[in-house]
Design an enzyme around this catalytic site. Sequence first.
Site, PDB file in Angstrom:
ATOM      1  N   ARG A 216      -1.074  15.484   4.079  1.00  0.00           N
ATOM      2  CA  ARG A 216       0.260  15.828   4.368  1.00  0.00           C
ATOM      3  C   ARG A 216       0.382  16.957   5.074  1.00  0.00           C
ATOM      4  NH1 ARG A 216       2.706  12.090  -0.259  1.00  0.00           N
ATOM      5  NH2 ARG A 216       1.321  13.542  -1.181  1.00  0.00           N
ATOM      6  N   ASP A 254      12.969   4.788   5.398  1.00  0.00           N
ATOM      7  CA  ASP A 254      11.957   3.812   4.509  1.00  0.00           C
ATOM      8  C   ASP A 254      13.276   2.675   4.131  1.00  0.00           C
ATOM      9  OD1 ASP A 254       9.810   4.717   2.546  1.00  0.00           O
ATOM     10  OD2 ASP A 254      11.109   2.971   1.364  1.00  0.00           O
ATOM     11  N   ASP A 306       2.904   5.757   7.784  1.00  0.00           N
ATOM     12  CA  ASP A 306       2.698   5.490   7.334  1.00  0.00           C
ATOM     13  C   ASP A 306       3.253   4.047   6.114  1.00  0.00           C
ATOM     14  OD1 ASP A 306       0.853   5.788   4.656  1.00  0.00           O
ATOM     15  OD2 ASP A 306       2.115   7.219   4.026  1.00  0.00           O
ATOM     16  N   CYS A 346      -3.929   1.861   4.258  1.00  0.00           N
ATOM     17  CA  CYS A 346      -3.956   1.958   3.090  1.00  0.00           C
ATOM     18  C   CYS A 346      -4.576   0.186   2.378  1.00  0.00           C
ATOM     19  CB  CYS A 346      -3.499   2.365   2.110  1.00  0.00           C
ATOM     20  SG  CYS A 346      -1.583   1.475   1.761  1.00  0.00           S
TER      21      CYS A 346
HETATM   22  N1  SAH Z   1       4.426   8.124   3.044  1.00  0.00           N
HETATM   23  C1  SAH Z   1       5.100   7.635   1.656  1.00  0.00           C
HETATM   24  C2  SAH Z   1       4.400   6.984   1.514  1.00  0.00           C
HETATM   25  C3  SAH Z   1       5.038   5.827   2.162  1.00  0.00           C
HETATM   26  S1  SAH Z   1       4.540   4.421   1.219  1.00  0.00           S
HETATM   27  C4  SAH Z   1       4.704   9.479   1.435  1.00  0.00           C
HETATM   28  O1  SAH Z   1       4.328  10.474   1.795  1.00  0.00           O
HETATM   29  O2  SAH Z   1       5.338   9.420  -0.096  1.00  0.00           O
HETATM   30  C5  SAH Z   1       5.368   2.721   2.296  1.00  0.00           C
HETATM   31  C6  SAH Z   1       6.971   3.177   1.313  1.00  0.00           C
HETATM   32  O3  SAH Z   1       7.402   2.028   2.850  1.00  0.00           O
HETATM   33  C7  SAH Z   1       7.107   2.762   1.048  1.00  0.00           C
HETATM   34  O4  SAH Z   1       7.700   3.953   0.290  1.00  0.00           O
HETATM   35  C8  SAH Z   1       8.721   0.769   0.752  1.00  0.00           C
HETATM   36  O5  SAH Z   1       9.491   1.182  -0.030  1.00  0.00           O
HETATM   37  C9  SAH Z   1       8.203   1.564   2.710  1.00  0.00           C
HETATM   38  N2  SAH Z   1       8.709  -0.224   3.257  1.00  0.00           N
HETATM   39  C10 SAH Z   1       8.111  -0.767   2.744  1.00  0.00           C
HETATM   40  N3  SAH Z   1       8.380  -1.800   3.845  1.00  0.00           N
HETATM   41  C11 SAH Z   1       9.131  -1.616   4.419  1.00  0.00           C
HETATM   42  C12 SAH Z   1      10.175  -1.490   5.854  1.00  0.00           C
HETATM   43  N4  SAH Z   1       9.499  -2.977   6.303  1.00  0.00           N
HETATM   44  N5  SAH Z   1      10.946  -0.364   6.658  1.00  0.00           N
HETATM   45  C13 SAH Z   1      11.132   0.782   5.950  1.00  0.00           C
HETATM   46  N6  SAH Z   1      10.127   1.100   4.918  1.00  0.00           N
HETATM   47  C14 SAH Z   1       8.949   0.053   4.360  1.00  0.00           C
END
Ligand code: SAH
Length: 402
Positions: A216, A254, A306, A346
């Site tokens: 980040r 999200d 991500d 991940c």
């Molecule tokens: N980048 C974030 C962490 C991401 S974790 C950080 O730095 O904190 C992955 C996220 O993807 C979760 O919040 C989950 O709600 C979301 N997610 C899962 N499937 C999704 C989709 N199809 N579209 C949008 N968001 C999604």
Amino acid sequence: MDYPILVLKEGREKSLLQRHPWVFSGAVQKMPKKANNGDIIQVQDHKGRAVGYAFYDPSSQITARVFAFTQTAHDPPLHIDEAFWEAKVQQAFDLRQQHLNFETTNAYRLLHAEGDFLPGIIADAYDKVLVVQLLIKGTELIFPTLEKIFRKLGFSYIFLNVKENVKHLEQLELPKGWVGDTPKLPIIVKENNLLFEIDIENGQKTGFFLDQRENRALLGTYSANKSVLNCFSYTGGFSVYALAAGAKKVDSVDISKTATAICEQVIKLNFEPQDDKLTRHKAIAADCFDYLKALPAESYDVIILDPPAFAKSKKAVQRAARGYVSLNELGFKKVKKGGIVFTFSCSGSVDRDLFRKMVFSAAAAAKREVRIIAQLTQPLDHPVNIYHPEGEYLKGLVLYVE
Ligand code: SAH
């Protein structure tokens, strides 16, 4: 003290002598007598030489997880008591104390399972709150001792976060919830002097994705005066860094409404009401695939991808691959010429090479010129035990796209 003994098949001690901590069921010659799930056992080679001490899990493919190796045949039997566990936790704590900047950051992973020579437990520190995830029965059985150790280290509040599927598989009995006092909620922490609200009780993972801290910060360095799209934004980690660095526009997408609501809160925590950074940000609750598809080509200067782990097991890798390729293809199509894509996986079962191949296929399908300008991983509070490469799970690429 004598521990029940598990005997390995001939030759199967090899990986353990190289300090790989897992005993697979196929390597076992003789299971221990009178040992239950979670008990501490001694592992011996077929000649009866001690190899190490482990948590026993008879119904798992990983029958034993070694937490201490026997160095020589003359080693005295190990005394596994509170002082033993305390030394392990202290070893983990010292690494963080030495190499994290506690003045600017008070949220970090204290215990990263095998990465800290303590299989079966994860513990994330949010200032004085510790969120503990037990992954096997063995660590549940020693939890009362660990709790004492955590309190000695200065954690006033402890939350046990038990995932339903693990609870069932590992026959865990301790309930999810606060162990002792409940702190005043919500918890606000500092990461590189930026503020984050942590949803301890209902959030994903242990409430926050601590593993992206350094990535980040790096994103910030690419964000000044740029339009940034943060896909899978959760509570807005990357977005806050982009805004703080002077991005002209940041959109956080999200699928979870709870996450986008906290994301909006987090932005307000960091910037004054009169700051026009607030108006440069939008949190959008949507599916990222749909959102990206609906965008015109070349819409943003910087795009972050991500996603959650698409492959939760080795079997799921093929299907997951299609997900990663189509997501990255969309990212490449929607980023401007001369733009930047931060892309991550991940999934532990997708290794670095395979991830790179998937991103390569996506670039080819999008017909864009793409160069890798940085390769990213997990930070020092998610250490990878060199003998246990499975612990390296986070892979990222920073790509320059023309
Ligand atoms: N980048 C974030 C962490 C991401 S974790 C950080 O730095 O904190 C992955 C996220 O993807 C979760 O919040 C989950 O709600 C979301 N997610 C899962 N499937 C999704 C989709 N199809 N579209 C949008 N968001 C999604």
